[in-house]
Scaffold this motif. Structure first.
Motif, mmCIF file in Angstrom:
data_model
loop_
_atom_site.group_PDB
_atom_site.id
_atom_site.type_symbol
_atom_site.label_atom_id
_atom_site.label_comp_id
_atom_site.label_asym_id
_atom_site.label_seq_id
_atom_site.Cartn_x
_atom_site.Cartn_y
_atom_site.Cartn_z
ATOM 1 N N LEU A 1 21.595 -8.876 -0.730
ATOM 2 C CA LEU A 1 21.191 -7.986 0.353
ATOM 3 C C LEU A 1 19.716 -7.599 0.215
ATOM 4 O O LEU A 1 18.980 -7.582 1.216
ATOM 5 N N GLN A 2 19.275 -7.317 -1.020
ATOM 6 C CA GLN A 2 17.868 -6.966 -1.212
ATOM 7 C C GLN A 2 16.949 -8.112 -0.801
ATOM 8 O O GLN A 2 15.896 -7.893 -0.195
ATOM 9 N N VAL A 3 17.352 -9.341 -1.129
ATOM 10 C CA VAL A 3 16.540 -10.507 -0.769
ATOM 11 C C VAL A 3 16.491 -10.668 0.750
ATOM 12 O O VAL A 3 15.424 -10.904 1.335
ATOM 13 N N LEU A 4 17.640 -10.518 1.398
ATOM 14 C CA LEU A 4 17.683 -10.671 2.852
ATOM 15 C C LEU A 4 16.855 -9.592 3.546
ATOM 16 O O LEU A 4 16.121 -9.873 4.506
ATOM 17 N N VAL A 5 16.983 -8.362 3.067
ATOM 18 C CA VAL A 5 16.232 -7.254 3.677
ATOM 19 C C VAL A 5 14.734 -7.457 3.512
ATOM 20 O O VAL A 5 13.947 -7.208 4.432
ATOM 21 N N GLY A 6 14.326 -7.905 2.338
ATOM 22 C CA GLY A 6 12.899 -8.058 2.083
ATOM 23 C C GLY A 6 12.331 -9.416 2.438
ATOM 24 O O GLY A 6 11.129 -9.652 2.218
ATOM 25 N N MET A 7 13.141 -10.304 3.008
ATOM 26 C CA MET A 7 12.722 -11.686 3.264
ATOM 27 C C MET A 7 11.411 -11.802 4.052
ATOM 28 O O MET A 7 10.522 -12.578 3.663
ATOM 29 N N PRO A 8 11.223 -11.073 5.156
ATOM 30 C CA PRO A 8 9.958 -11.234 5.904
ATOM 31 C C PRO A 8 8.724 -10.921 5.066
ATOM 32 O O PRO A 8 7.645 -11.476 5.311
ATOM 33 N N PHE A 9 8.868 -10.056 4.079
ATOM 34 C CA PHE A 9 7.733 -9.650 3.251
ATOM 35 C C PHE A 9 7.631 -10.514 1.994
ATOM 36 O O PHE A 9 6.535 -10.760 1.508
ATOM 37 N N LEU A 10 8.771 -10.969 1.498
ATOM 38 C CA LEU A 10 8.777 -11.829 0.313
ATOM 39 C C LEU A 10 8.185 -13.196 0.615
ATOM 40 O O LEU A 10 7.632 -13.853 -0.270
ATOM 41 N N LEU A 11 8.324 -13.636 1.860
ATOM 42 C CA LEU A 11 7.794 -14.947 2.249
ATOM 43 C C LEU A 11 6.318 -14.906 2.595
ATOM 44 O O LEU A 11 5.691 -15.959 2.742
ATOM 45 N N THR A 12 5.776 -13.711 2.750
ATOM 46 C CA THR A 12 4.374 -13.593 3.167
ATOM 47 C C THR A 12 3.499 -12.942 2.097
ATOM 48 O O THR A 12 2.560 -13.551 1.591
ATOM 49 N N TYR A 13 3.829 -11.714 1.747
ATOM 50 C CA TYR A 13 3.039 -10.974 0.746
ATOM 51 C C TYR A 13 3.991 -10.370 -0.297
ATOM 52 O O TYR A 13 4.200 -9.152 -0.326
ATOM 53 N N PRO A 14 4.573 -11.207 -1.150
ATOM 54 C CA PRO A 14 5.598 -10.718 -2.086
ATOM 55 C C PRO A 14 5.075 -9.702 -3.096
ATOM 56 O O PRO A 14 5.756 -8.705 -3.381
ATOM 57 N N MET A 15 3.894 -9.904 -3.651
ATOM 58 C CA MET A 15 3.370 -8.975 -4.656
ATOM 59 C C MET A 15 3.110 -7.599 -4.065
ATOM 60 O O MET A 15 3.399 -6.572 -4.688
ATOM 61 N N GLU A 16 2.551 -7.580 -2.859
ATOM 62 C CA GLU A 16 2.303 -6.302 -2.189
ATOM 63 C C GLU A 16 3.605 -5.577 -1.909
ATOM 64 O O GLU A 16 3.694 -4.340 -2.041
ATOM 65 N N TYR A 17 4.648 -6.335 -1.551
ATOM 66 C CA TYR A 17 5.947 -5.718 -1.266
ATOM 67 C C TYR A 17 6.537 -5.092 -2.526
ATOM 68 O O TYR A 17 6.950 -3.928 -2.518
ATOM 69 N N PHE A 18 6.587 -5.850 -3.608
ATOM 70 C CA PHE A 18 7.169 -5.336 -4.844
ATOM 71 C C PHE A 18 6.373 -4.155 -5.391
ATOM 72 O O PHE A 18 6.945 -3.158 -5.834
ATOM 73 N N SER A 19 5.059 -4.259 -5.377
ATOM 74 C CA SER A 19 4.237 -3.210 -5.980
ATOM 75 C C SER A 19 4.291 -1.911 -5.199
ATOM 76 O O SER A 19 4.155 -0.827 -5.776
ATOM 77 N N ARG A 20 4.512 -1.982 -3.894
ATOM 78 C CA ARG A 20 4.553 -0.772 -3.067
ATOM 79 C C ARG A 20 5.975 -0.229 -2.916
ATOM 80 O O ARG A 20 6.210 0.968 -3.061
ATOM 81 N N ALA A 21 6.908 -1.108 -2.605
ATOM 82 C CA ALA A 21 8.274 -0.651 -2.311
ATOM 83 C C ALA A 21 9.049 -0.260 -3.550
ATOM 84 O O ALA A 21 9.965 0.571 -3.490
ATOM 85 N N PHE A 22 8.731 -0.833 -4.703
ATOM 86 C CA PHE A 22 9.468 -0.549 -5.936
ATOM 87 C C PHE A 22 8.504 -0.121 -7.042
ATOM 88 O O PHE A 22 8.552 -0.612 -8.157
ATOM 89 N N ASN A 23 7.650 0.822 -6.702
ATOM 90 C CA ASN A 23 6.666 1.334 -7.652
ATOM 91 C C ASN A 23 7.306 2.411 -8.527
ATOM 92 O O ASN A 23 7.570 3.528 -8.071
ATOM 93 N N LEU A 24 7.558 2.077 -9.785
ATOM 94 C CA LEU A 24 8.193 3.014 -10.709
ATOM 95 C C LEU A 24 7.186 3.920 -11.405
ATOM 96 O O LEU A 24 7.587 4.810 -12.171
ATOM 97 N N GLY A 25 5.913 3.707 -11.142
ATOM 98 C CA GLY A 25 4.900 4.480 -11.844
ATOM 99 C C GLY A 25 4.188 5.503 -10.982
ATOM 100 O O GLY A 25 3.118 6.003 -11.359
ATOM 101 N N ARG A 26 4.767 5.855 -9.849
ATOM 102 C CA ARG A 26 4.134 6.827 -8.963
ATOM 103 C C ARG A 26 4.027 8.198 -9.630
ATOM 104 O O ARG A 26 4.956 8.660 -10.295
#
Length: 404
Positions: free
Chosen positions: A195-220
């Motif tokens: 489900l996480q892959v499907l939800v994030g697919m439009p962003f994972l296929l284009t700008y994956p690093m930006e998606y991971f670093s912003r959406a799952f930032n554990l160091g905020r």
């Protein structure tokens, strides 16, 4: 009748909050700006911004608030009506899981609709925490019914709206290991991952690093001013890494201690509870049919035990969270009556902790005194949970086999 009473009460409180208070939106304009950028075709998370800053939520947030924008036209008042309905749906789910657990007296269920701050978070301020919390409660309800694959899928959907739901990940993983075979655990986790892959697919296929670093930032690092807890800690130390690391160690340490000595006490510890050597009381019947033998390989956890592990694990994360903003109250408010009645405290003490916690969350802006008071409420409840007796974790299948 209990559900009808509480839903009627919540409706009156909802009406009073929604129509008796001025517009107090906080993040709504930012949400709408971020959604507008997404709908305009932007797929780079580093370029999606709102009034409060860059987008920091996973993609599920964008899909849901895009739908809300379509329904309401981006207007606040229709959105408040929509979130009032969400409030009632969430309360219905909470009542359902409470009734299944059968651990709280009926009159105490009315506490679930007596929070001024929660009404504000849901009905006035329209935070995405409300959506994530509702999905989280739906996931817990499915866990109580042993629908683990669907429960993990809904749990993943909640994470896709706001990452705070991951506070439940350790206790949920423990429940999976206690309840399912290795294959069942892997496939359940697979459902969540897919489900996480499907939800994030439009962003994972284009700008994956930006998606991971912003959406799952554990160091905020959250702003000290907005913190409801630890306001008494000097700001320099509050934003420091040693303070964050200390809280993380305490968080993980308390999770381990509770798992080892409370949640897995009957089995003799975590390793025995999750391993093939797990021993528990079972009916001694030699004439079990094929279905019974299959069911014996899938350990049916009681609804009460599931709620105890999930709510307590989440609460431990709350106690040791470096910063709690006002909307974060929705993460654990609905667990308070259940947790308080798990303790052996007298009822007046339980009510004092409940209303003391509520009072602290209604102090704005928070002060060092209110933060200390909130910490005392949290620590008192955590101590009460530690000294509370541990329930038998499994469903008694003796009656089921006798019936068959």
């Amino acid at each position: 009748m209990i559900c009808e009473l509480d839903l009627n009460l919540c409706w009156w409180f909802f009406c009073g909050c929604a129509f008796g208070s001025p517009d107090t939106k906080i993040d709504w304009d930012a949400y709408m700006s971020q959604v507008t950028g997404f709908l305009a075709g932007e797929r780079n998370y580093a370029e999606i911004h709102g009034d409060t800053g860059p987008l920091v939520y996973p993609a599920g947030f964008l899909y849901i608030y895009s739908g809300i924008q379509y329904i309401t036209g981006g207007a606040v008042f229709p959105a408040q009506i929509l979130f009032g309905v969400l409030y009632v749906i969430n309360l219905g789910l909470v009542l359902l899981i409470y009734i299944r657990a059968q651990a709280v007296p009926w009159w105490a269920l009315s506490l679930l609709c007596l929070s001024k701050r929660i009404h504000s978070i849901f009905v006035l301020r329209l935070f995405n925490d409300c959506v994530a919390t509702t999905l989280m409660h739906a996931s817990v309800a499915l866990m109580q019914q042993q629908h683990w694959h669907l429960a993990l899928t809904v749990f993943s959907a909640a994470v896709s709206v706001k990452m705070n739901v991951l506070l439940l990940a350790p206790p949920v993983l423990l429940l999976l290991l206690k309840s399912l075979t290795v294959w069942g655990v892997l496939t359940s986790l697979g459902c969540a991952a897919i489900l996480q892959v499907l939800v994030g697919m439009p962003f994972l296929l284009t700008y994956p690093m930006e998606y991971f670093s912003r959406a799952f930032n554990l160091g905020r690092v959250f702003i000290h001013f907005w913190s409801v807890n630890f306001k008494f800690v000097p700001e320099d130390f509050f934003i420091s890494k040693p303070f964050a690391l200390s809280l993380l160690i305490l968080h993980l340490g308390f999770l381990f201690v509770f798992a080892q000595y409370k949640w897995c006490r009957h089995e003799g510890g975590i390793l025995r509870a999750c391993g093939p050597q797990n021993v528990r009381e079972e009916p001694k019947k030699s004439d079990l049919n094929v279905v019974d033998k299959f069911l014996r390989s899938v350990q049916s956890l009681s609804a009460n035990h599931i709620l105890t592990v999930v709510f307590t694990g989440n609460f431990i994360g709350i106690v040791f969270a470096r910063s709690l903003h006002y909307q974060f109250y929705s993460w654990y408010f609905y667990s308070l009556p259940f947790l308080l009645w798990k303790t052996t405290f007298p009822t007046p003490v339980r009510l004092a902790i409940f209303f003391g916690t509520e009072l602290c969350w209604n102090v704005y802006p928070s002060t060092p005194v209110s933060s200390v008071a909130l910490l005392l409420c949290h620590v008192s409840l955590l101590a009460g949970l530690w000294f509370a007796p541990s329930e038998y974790p499994y469903v008694d299948r003796t009656k089921e086999i006798k019936k068959s």
